[in-house]
Design a protein around this motif. Structure first.
Motif, mmCIF file in Angstrom:
data_model
loop_
_atom_site.group_PDB
_atom_site.id
_atom_site.type_symbol
_atom_site.label_atom_id
_atom_site.label_comp_id
_atom_site.label_asym_id
_atom_site.label_seq_id
_atom_site.Cartn_x
_atom_site.Cartn_y
_atom_site.Cartn_z
ATOM 1 N N GLY A 55 0.821 -1.204 0.000
ATOM 2 C CA GLY A 55 0.000 0.000 0.000
ATOM 3 C C GLY A 55 0.855 1.253 0.000
ATOM 4 N N SER A 56 0.491 2.211 0.818
ATOM 5 C CA SER A 56 1.209 3.480 0.860
ATOM 6 C C SER A 56 2.430 3.441 1.774
ATOM 7 C CB SER A 56 0.265 4.614 1.296
ATOM 8 O OG SER A 56 -0.163 4.407 2.634
ATOM 9 N N GLY A 57 2.816 2.247 2.228
ATOM 10 C CA GLY A 57 4.078 2.092 2.951
ATOM 11 C C GLY A 57 4.037 2.387 4.429
ATOM 12 N N LEU A 58 2.854 2.529 5.019
ATOM 13 C CA LEU A 58 2.754 2.899 6.424
ATOM 14 C C LEU A 58 3.395 1.848 7.336
ATOM 15 C CD1 LEU A 58 1.608 4.934 8.481
ATOM 16 C CD2 LEU A 58 -0.509 3.609 8.482
ATOM 17 N N THR A 59 3.043 0.587 7.132
ATOM 18 C CA THR A 59 3.581 -0.480 7.978
ATOM 19 C C THR A 59 5.077 -0.660 7.761
ATOM 20 O OG1 THR A 59 1.459 -1.640 8.064
ATOM 21 C CG2 THR A 59 3.439 -2.933 8.522
ATOM 22 N N ALA A 60 5.505 -0.671 6.499
ATOM 23 C CA ALA A 60 6.921 -0.869 6.195
ATOM 24 C C ALA A 60 7.771 0.219 6.820
ATOM 25 C CB ALA A 60 7.131 -0.914 4.684
ATOM 26 N N CYS A 61 7.341 1.456 6.719
ATOM 27 C CA CYS A 61 8.114 2.554 7.294
ATOM 28 C C CYS A 61 8.166 2.458 8.818
ATOM 29 C CB CYS A 61 7.524 3.897 6.865
ATOM 30 S SG CYS A 61 7.821 4.304 5.131
ATOM 31 N N HIS A 62 7.073 2.041 9.426
ATOM 32 C CA HIS A 62 7.074 1.877 10.877
ATOM 33 C C HIS A 62 8.049 0.784 11.309
ATOM 34 C CE1 HIS A 62 5.535 1.752 14.995
ATOM 35 N NE2 HIS A 62 5.540 0.435 14.866
ATOM 36 N N ILE A 63 8.039 -0.340 10.609
ATOM 37 C CA ILE A 63 8.957 -1.434 10.948
ATOM 38 C C ILE A 63 10.401 -0.979 10.791
ATOM 39 C CG2 ILE A 63 9.747 -3.726 10.259
ATOM 40 C CD1 ILE A 63 6.866 -4.374 9.492
ATOM 41 N N ALA A 64 10.688 -0.274 9.699
ATOM 42 C CA ALA A 64 12.051 0.188 9.472
ATOM 43 C C ALA A 64 12.503 1.140 10.583
ATOM 44 C CB ALA A 64 12.139 0.891 8.113
ATOM 45 N N LYS A 65 11.633 2.040 10.987
ATOM 46 C CA LYS A 65 11.998 3.008 12.030
ATOM 47 C C LYS A 65 12.192 2.358 13.391
ATOM 48 C CE LYS A 65 8.588 5.884 11.348
ATOM 49 N NZ LYS A 65 7.701 7.074 11.492
ATOM 50 N N THR A 66 11.410 1.330 13.681
ATOM 51 C CA THR A 66 11.447 0.736 15.017
ATOM 52 C C THR A 66 12.430 -0.419 15.151
ATOM 53 O OG1 THR A 66 9.531 -0.634 14.428
ATOM 54 C CG2 THR A 66 9.093 1.428 15.597
ATOM 55 N N THR A 67 12.828 -1.032 14.039
ATOM 56 C CA THR A 67 13.752 -2.172 14.116
ATOM 57 C C THR A 67 15.074 -1.930 13.397
ATOM 58 O OG1 THR A 67 12.998 -3.295 12.091
ATOM 59 C CG2 THR A 67 11.752 -3.724 14.127
ATOM 60 N N GLY A 68 15.068 -1.071 12.391
ATOM 61 C CA GLY A 68 16.278 -0.841 11.609
ATOM 62 C C GLY A 68 16.568 -1.928 10.597
ATOM 63 N N CYS A 69 15.603 -2.813 10.346
ATOM 64 C CA CYS A 69 15.837 -3.906 9.396
ATOM 65 C C CYS A 69 15.626 -3.434 7.965
ATOM 66 C CB CYS A 69 14.922 -5.088 9.714
ATOM 67 S SG CYS A 69 13.192 -4.798 9.302
#
Length: 281
Positions: A55-69
């Motif tokens: 979608g618009s990347g909301l979940t992916a961006c959250h995961i990246a910010k919180t885990t750094g993966c």
């Protein structure tokens, strides 16, 4: 596909309408459910994650910010990918995420490369076994699937099933919790379970809730509504169906693990066979 800006909202299917609005959290429970699901699984900084139907990347961006993966997000809509790319840049995680157009039923990736595949309200609209086998293929041994999907709490009458497809598209087919588990098991996964199962709440207007909580969606929304008078009736139709019949529906996180293949014994050489034969002479 023609630009959605030139298409009447009445003629858009459900996915096209979401792409046109830029919505990436229209799954049951919205982003609060996403946060609950992420708390129940453990994505590590060293993991490589596929967000299937990002979608618009909301979940992916959250995961990246919180885990750094590292994450790759794919979506069949180029409009969604554009919005997701803009979001990642705005939130400072472009170095961790790549977004690209792709079909979850034919993933453009090699076998056994991801530690996690996550999805949110994608599989319910598609050939479930086909999608899960693709997820299985691209996961490493001991990799995990976490798929947030709508579920049936009781049998849906034929008339309501038809109305469901009219609202959300032909082929929309939520399963029972047991049905989701059986389908994931059929695709080869083990340790299958439903995490965070719950019924739909009263505030089940998924699209409106997403619009309220996602800052990316607010920009230009008033202009869209002015240009497309059919938008409000379309949203009301979807929301009205779920409000009236929400007792039939729940949702949860369909979870499973790809097992490590068994280690087969090495075939014996002719020399080994001959020595073993002589030993018994």
């Amino acid at each position: 596909m023609a630009s959605l800006d030139t298409k009447r909202v009445e003629d858009m299917n459900y996915f096209e309408m979401l792409a046109w609005l830029g919505i990436g959290s229209s799954h049951p429970g919205g982003f609060p459910a996403t946060l609950q699901n992420l708390q129940s699984i453990q994505i590590l900084p060293e993991d490589y994650v596929l967000d299937a139907g990002c979608g618009s990347g909301l979940t992916a961006c959250h995961i990246a910010k919180t885990t750094g993966c590292k994450i790759i997000g794919i979506d069949i809509s180029s409009e969604m990918i554009d919005k997701a790319t803009q979001r990642a840049a705005s939130e400072g995680v472009s170095h961790l995420i790549e977004f690209k157009v792709g079909n979850v039923q034919q993933l453009p990736f090699a076998d056994r490369i991801f530690d996690w595949v996550i999805a949110e309200s994608v599989t319910v609209f598609l050939d479930k076994v086909k999608v899960y086998r693709e997820f299985y293929r691209v996961l490493k041994p001991e990799g995990h699937i976490a798929d947030h999907e709508m579920a049936l709490l009781k049998e849906l009458p034929a008339q309501l099933k038809q109305q469901l497809e009219e609202c959300y598209g032909s082929g929309t087919n939520p399963l029972t919790y047991e049905g989701w588990c059986q389908t994931l098991t059929q695709a080869g996964f083990q340790d299958v379970e439903i995490k965070n199962p719950q019924p739909l709440k009263n505030n089940s207007n998924l699209i409106v809730n997403a619009l309220k909580k996602d800052w990316v969606l607010i920009k230009g929304l008033a202009d869209k509504a002015r240009r497309q008078p059919g938008l409000l009736p379309r949203l009301q139709k979807n929301a009205g169906f779920m409000k009236q019949y929400r007792s039939y529906f729940g949702f949860g996180l369909v979870y499973g693990r790809k097992p490590t293949p068994p280690i087969l014994p090495k075939s014996k050489s002719f020399k080994d066979w001959l020595l073993r034969l002589l030993r018994f002479q």
